[in-house]
Scaffold this active site. Structure first.
Site, PDB file in Angstrom:
ATOM      1  N   GLU A 122      45.953  49.251  47.136  1.00 20.65           N
ATOM      2  CA  GLU A 122      44.602  49.507  46.623  1.00 20.65           C
ATOM      3  C   GLU A 122      43.789  48.240  46.753  1.00 20.65           C
ATOM      4  OE1 GLU A 122      45.202  50.597  42.513  1.00 20.65           O
ATOM      5  OE2 GLU A 122      46.835  51.938  43.065  1.00 20.65           O
ATOM      6  N   LYS A 124      41.712  45.284  45.175  1.00 17.24           N
ATOM      7  CA  LYS A 124      41.668  44.626  43.868  1.00 17.24           C
ATOM      8  C   LYS A 124      40.198  44.374  43.553  1.00 17.24           C
ATOM      9  CE  LYS A 124      43.855  40.916  41.286  1.00 17.24           C
ATOM     10  NZ  LYS A 124      42.713  40.212  40.766  1.00 17.24           N
ATOM     11  N   ASP A 126      37.012  43.065  41.691  1.00 20.09           N
ATOM     12  CA  ASP A 126      36.774  41.839  40.921  1.00 20.09           C
ATOM     13  C   ASP A 126      35.813  42.134  39.774  1.00 20.09           C
ATOM     14  OD1 ASP A 126      37.110  39.247  40.299  1.00 20.09           O
ATOM     15  OD2 ASP A 126      35.824  38.442  41.880  1.00 20.09           O
ATOM     16  N   TYR A 234      42.580  53.080  37.915  1.00 18.24           N
ATOM     17  CA  TYR A 234      43.768  52.880  38.741  1.00 18.24           C
ATOM     18  C   TYR A 234      45.104  53.087  38.024  1.00 18.24           C
ATOM     19  CZ  TYR A 234      42.897  48.099  36.997  1.00 18.24           C
ATOM     20  OH  TYR A 234      42.625  47.013  36.219  1.00 18.24           O
ATOM     21  N   LYS A 328      51.497  48.201  45.204  1.00 18.99           N
ATOM     22  CA  LYS A 328      52.330  48.768  44.136  1.00 18.99           C
ATOM     23  C   LYS A 328      53.419  49.637  44.755  1.00 18.99           C
ATOM     24  CE  LYS A 328      48.231  49.042  41.224  1.00 18.99           C
ATOM     25  NZ  LYS A 328      47.225  49.854  40.546  1.00 18.99           N
ATOM     26  N   LYS A 352      46.051  38.146  47.589  1.00 16.67           N
ATOM     27  CA  LYS A 352      44.680  37.633  47.507  1.00 16.67           C
ATOM     28  C   LYS A 352      44.133  37.387  48.905  1.00 16.67           C
ATOM     29  CE  LYS A 352      43.024  36.570  43.919  1.00 16.67           C
ATOM     30  NZ  LYS A 352      43.162  35.955  42.632  1.00 16.67           N
ATOM     31  N   CYS A 446      12.782  12.616  32.713  1.00 16.31           N
ATOM     32  CA  CYS A 446      12.586  13.520  33.843  1.00 16.31           C
ATOM     33  C   CYS A 446      12.483  12.738  35.153  1.00 16.31           C
ATOM     34  CB  CYS A 446      11.325  14.344  33.622  1.00 16.31           C
ATOM     35  SG  CYS A 446      10.957  15.408  35.030  1.00 16.31           S
ATOM     36  N   CYS A 449       8.675  13.085  36.372  1.00 13.87           N
ATOM     37  CA  CYS A 449       7.503  12.564  35.665  1.00 13.87           C
ATOM     38  C   CYS A 449       7.845  11.458  34.678  1.00 13.87           C
ATOM     39  CB  CYS A 449       6.789  13.690  34.932  1.00 13.87           C
ATOM     40  SG  CYS A 449       7.724  14.314  33.525  1.00 13.87           S
ATOM     41  N   CYS A 464      12.439  19.502  30.718  1.00 17.17           N
ATOM     42  CA  CYS A 464      11.290  18.622  30.702  1.00 17.17           C
ATOM     43  C   CYS A 464      10.185  19.428  30.039  1.00 17.17           C
ATOM     44  CB  CYS A 464      10.883  18.254  32.129  1.00 17.17           C
ATOM     45  SG  CYS A 464       9.342  17.323  32.151  1.00 17.17           S
ATOM     46  N   CYS A 469       4.135  17.577  34.338  1.00 16.33           N
ATOM     47  CA  CYS A 469       5.193  17.146  35.249  1.00 16.33           C
ATOM     48  C   CYS A 469       4.951  17.800  36.620  1.00 16.33           C
ATOM     49  CB  CYS A 469       6.540  17.578  34.687  1.00 16.33           C
ATOM     50  SG  CYS A 469       7.886  17.321  35.842  1.00 16.33           S
TER      51      CYS A 469
HETATM   52  S1  IVH Z   1      47.040  47.132  38.501  1.00 17.58           S
HETATM   53  C1  IVH Z   1      50.476  46.331  35.673  1.00 17.58           C
HETATM   54  N1  IVH Z   1      45.160  47.732  40.265  1.00 17.58           N
HETATM   55  O1  IVH Z   1      43.495  42.679  38.519  1.00 17.58           O
HETATM   56  C2  IVH Z   1      49.356  46.683  36.588  1.00 17.58           C
HETATM   57  N2  IVH Z   1      44.778  45.890  38.811  1.00 17.58           N
HETATM   58  O2  IVH Z   1      45.280  40.229  38.189  1.00 17.58           O
HETATM   59  C3  IVH Z   1      48.273  45.690  36.564  1.00 17.58           C
HETATM   60  N3  IVH Z   1      42.620  44.806  39.104  1.00 17.58           N
HETATM   61  O3  IVH Z   1      44.110  42.713  35.082  1.00 17.58           O
HETATM   62  C4  IVH Z   1      46.989  46.087  37.095  1.00 17.58           C
HETATM   63  N4  IVH Z   1      41.890  46.100  40.741  1.00 17.58           N
HETATM   64  O4  IVH Z   1      41.960  43.780  35.892  1.00 17.58           O
HETATM   65  C5  IVH Z   1      45.547  46.907  39.272  1.00 17.58           C
HETATM   66  N5  IVH Z   1      43.601  48.388  41.863  1.00 17.58           N
HETATM   67  C6  IVH Z   1      43.962  47.570  40.871  1.00 17.58           C
HETATM   68  C7  IVH Z   1      43.128  46.524  40.398  1.00 17.58           C
HETATM   69  C8  IVH Z   1      43.591  45.702  39.366  1.00 17.58           C
HETATM   70  C9  IVH Z   1      41.605  45.068  39.950  1.00 17.58           C
HETATM   71  C10 IVH Z   1      42.611  43.681  38.135  1.00 17.58           C
HETATM   72  C11 IVH Z   1      43.031  44.087  36.735  1.00 17.58           C
HETATM   73  C12 IVH Z   1      44.186  43.183  36.385  1.00 17.58           C
HETATM   74  C13 IVH Z   1      44.045  42.074  37.363  1.00 17.58           C
HETATM   75  C14 IVH Z   1      45.397  41.478  37.657  1.00 17.58           C
END
Ligand code: IVH
Length: 708
Positions: A122, A124, A126, A234, A328, A352, A446, A449, A464, A469
């Site tokens: 999936e 991730k 942010d 998720y 996962k 990452k 400043c 000025c 300031c 200024c």
């Molecule tokens: S699974 C035990 N799935 O990433 C399972 N997390 O660094 C843990 N996050 O705290 C989470 N997208 O806030 C999962 N598709 C995704 C995610 C996800 C973002 C975030 C989540 C978690 C953090 C972990």
């Protein structure tokens, strides 16, 4: 109308109608926000929403927590309560390359030696993790992650997120469902919020994640409702049973999906008894959640790598930020067998994306003075290539930020850039610090000025406060000439800077004393450009009073507030003479804004400025025209107000309508788009009904406007 239903068809008909409206509206909202495939016309939605709102107003006992009217936010709370998570919210171990992924695979395979597995990959997202609890299908609690064990109960805020169902979809809903996912701010919303904050002289959010987390922790859920947070689900935990007398809070939910499956009294379909993460995602989708479509089943590392390569590039095309992938194990049985370490699941890992981060050296720390006088330290960097651009400056925000990081000239630092955001220094590599460096101190005076700077104890910003200024004057002039203010074509930053340097401009009033001859003394300013500019300046005198007020750049007076204020105070004298209470009494104007406006007019230099502008022939009084910059549900619509409204005075309602681009007229005709109906509405309402004109209640109006 509701009463008629109640008397003619009895109470049951009313109850049924309310339930029907709720369900129709929730369905439409789901199609719009989750499926991105609307089927209901906006006008129909509005009409049904209004009907529900009116029935609920007359019969408050019929309001349920899953009613769509419960999404608009509540009065501010003073604090959030702590909640303990039944199942902790774990974080994820990070892998930064495929070798680290392979090593993770080796580790879990030593615990459960099998080659019979597949991964679900999936994105991730942010954002900020949320844990949502549904009892008998109804959302009863939304909580932040907190430290993973204890979070904060932010239910009123969670309700405002349109893609989170208030009631789960489907008829065989387990007694207790707990859903986890990521709340996030789409990039365009993030930018819009920061633009507004900038216009109001408020500190900017550093990135969408902070903005999302900050928004979720807002005590006033009405503000959250305006910020358009979104959510991807998720994780799904299900608990069968009738749920009587038990709440999710007291239950040990466990992760035992099998228990659900074996429950004889509650036979479930495959969807409700997911055996895999993939099925769980599908089940989440069936329950009405938004699930990120960019996911894949990968039977081996090879597919996984291909998917990762694709998204490493493609992520920049997404309208939200993703900082990696989450890998996962698909089988929930396998997940259960592997379990958790102290901190992480053994069955999942985050891959990452290469960070949009790079090391470089701070060559100098300069100090920038903005239009509001805010003084910002800026790191001048050895140019470095980052996320496709060359970066040579990064904001250090304010004195506290610099002190916290202890950034010094000569330091090697890590800079970070995400999405469209201004690069930021995130870390100082102190081990690489050369000898004889000195901590950075904000200047006491400043840089532009030389006047003393001021740092209020309760603010992070150093300012300031010298009106004269050059930096503030420059900023004020650029703002004055900008499109949304006086719109003086050709008077941009370049010329303003030169005119100020040459001593031609000290304040916005000086603009109206400029002559074409004077302008031609400036380098590269030809006769034609000088004449054009003088023409544009002369034209700007016709700009309405609301734009003049906005152009003055009074703190907290953005263009919306300027319009609201000029509606209420149709001349500068009226506004200048108003006391704080009178200003704060204007609908939509809070005490902080009122204070700021009141103080501004008490400064004698400002009074002199107003006099000069008046003498130059600017519009310091007069009607506020309808806003036309953004389109709203009321843009170009004609509204007639009739009857006494529950909270708004008529002129307040009229001001709000005009501000949203609508026109208020006094008599109903075929051209009328809406009638705003209050108590004891008379013949205008009869006529509107005869002509089939849509009726709005005050609540419906406010609701329409809250979505702008
Ligand atoms: S699974 C035990 N799935 O990433 C399972 N997390 O660094 C843990 N996050 O705290 C989470 N997208 O806030 C999962 N598709 C995704 C995610 C996800 C973002 C975030 C989540 C978690 C953090 C972990």
């Amino acid at each position: 109308m509701g009463d008629r239903v109640a008397t003619v068809d009895g109470h049951q008909a009313l109850v049924n109608r309310v339930a029907e409206l709720r369900s129709l509206l929730n369905r439409a909202s789901y199609e719009y926000y989750v499926l991105d495939a609307p089927t209901m016309e906006d006008a129909v939605y509005d009409q049904l929403y209004r009907e529900l709102q009116e029935l609920e107003a007359q019969h408050p006992q019929l309001i349920t927590p899953d009613s769509p009217t419960q999404r608009v936010g509540d009065r501010p709370s003073s604090q959030f309560n702590s909640v303990r998570h039944n199942i902790p919210l774990y974080s994820l171990e990070n892998a930064f390359n495929t070798e680290e992924l392979e090593s993770w695979q080796g580790r879990w395979q030593r615990i459960v030696p099998t080659n019979d597995f597949e991964y679900v990959v999936e994105l991730k997202i942010d954002g900020s993790a949320l844990a949502l609890t549904y009892e008998h299908g109804v959302l009863v609690r939304g909580a932040t992650r907190g430290d993973g064990t204890t979070g904060e109960d932010i239910t009123p805020n969670v309700r405002t997120i349109r893609s989170i169902p208030l009631r789960l979809v489907g008829d065989r809903i387990p007694a207790i469902v707990e859903v986890r996912g990521e709340a996030f701010l789409p990039l365009d919303v993030f930018e819009q919020i920061n633009q507004e904050r900038e216009a109001n002289g408020e500190p900017l959010f550093a990135n969408p994640r902070n903005a999302a987390a900050g928004t979720l922790r807002q005590l006033d859920s009405r503000i959250v409702a305006k910020r358009r947070l979104d959510f991807f689900a998720y994780t799904l935990y299900i608990r069968a049973g009738d749920g009587n007398g038990e709440s999710a809070q007291q239950l040990d939910l466990g992760i035992e999906m099998n228990a659900v499956e074996e429950s004889v009294e509650h036979p479930r379909t495959a969807i409700l008894t997911p055996k895999s993460q993939w099925d769980a995602l599908e089940a989440l989708q069936h329950f009405g959640f938004r699930v990120n479509p960019n996911r894949q089943l990968c039977p081996s590392m090879a597919e996984l790598k291909a998917f990762a390569d694709h998204w490493e590039q493609a992520r920049t095309t997404l309208p939200y930020l993703t900082d990696g992938l989450v890998v996962k194990l698909n089988s929930l049985a396998l997940q259960e067998e592997l379990g958790f370490t102290q901190k992480f699941p053994r069955w999942a890992i985050a891959l990452k994306f290469p960070a949009e981060e790079a090391p470089t050296v701070v060559e100098h720390i300069s100090v920038n003075v903005g239009r509001t006088g805010a003084v910002t330290p800026v790191a001048e960097l050895k140019p470095v290539s980052l996320a496709g651009t060359t970066v040579s400056r990064a904001t250090l925000h304010n004195a506290d930020f610099v002190a916290q990081l202890d950034v010094r000239v000569g330091d090697t630092v890590i800079i970070h850039k995400a999405g469209e955001i201004i690069p930021e220094v995130v870390k100082v590599l102190t081990e690489l610090r050369p000898e004889h460096t000195h901590p950075f101190h904000m200047p006491t005076h400043c840089p532009e000025c030389a006047q003393p700077l001021v740092k209020p104890l309760d603010e992070a910003v150093t300012r300031c406060v010298n009106e004269f200024c050059p930096a503030i004057v420059r900023g004020a002039l650029i703002h004055w000439a900008s499109r949304q203010a006086m719109d003086i074509n050709g008077l941009g930053e370049k010329w303003v800077t030169q005119f100020v340097e040459r001593g031609l401009l000290h304040s916005v009033a000086d603009i109206y004393d400029l002559t074409a001859e004077q302008l031609q003394t400036i380098d590269r300013m030809g006769k034609k450009s000088a004449e054009n500019l003088i023409g544009a300046i002369a034209q700007s005198k016709q700009q309405p009073w609301s734009r003049v007020l906005y152009g003055l750049g009074i703190r907290h007076v953005g263009n919306v507030n300027a319009q609201v204020l000029t509606q209420a105070f149709p001349s500068v004298e009226q506004l200048a003479e108003a006391d704080i209470d009178a200003i704060a009494a204007v609908y939509g104007i809070g005490p902080e804004i009122a204070q700021s406006v009141y103080q501004w007019f008490r400064v004698s230099a400002h009074q002199a400025l107003i006099q000069r502008l008046q003498a130059a022939g600017l519009q310091l009084a007069g009607e506020t025209p309808a806003a036309s910059t953004t389109s709203t549900p009321l843009s170009g619509k004609t509204v007639v107000i009739t009857g006494t409204l529950p909270t708004l005075k008529r002129d307040e309602a009229a001001a709000l309508i005009q501000q949203a681009g609508g026109k208020v007229t006094s008599s109903v005709s075929k051209k009328t788009d809406y009638v705003l109906v209050g108590e004891e509405a008379g013949s205008k309402l009869d006529k509107a009904i005869a002509l089939g004109i849509t009726q709005l209640s005050e609540a419906a109006l406010l609701n329409l406007l809250s979505n702008i």
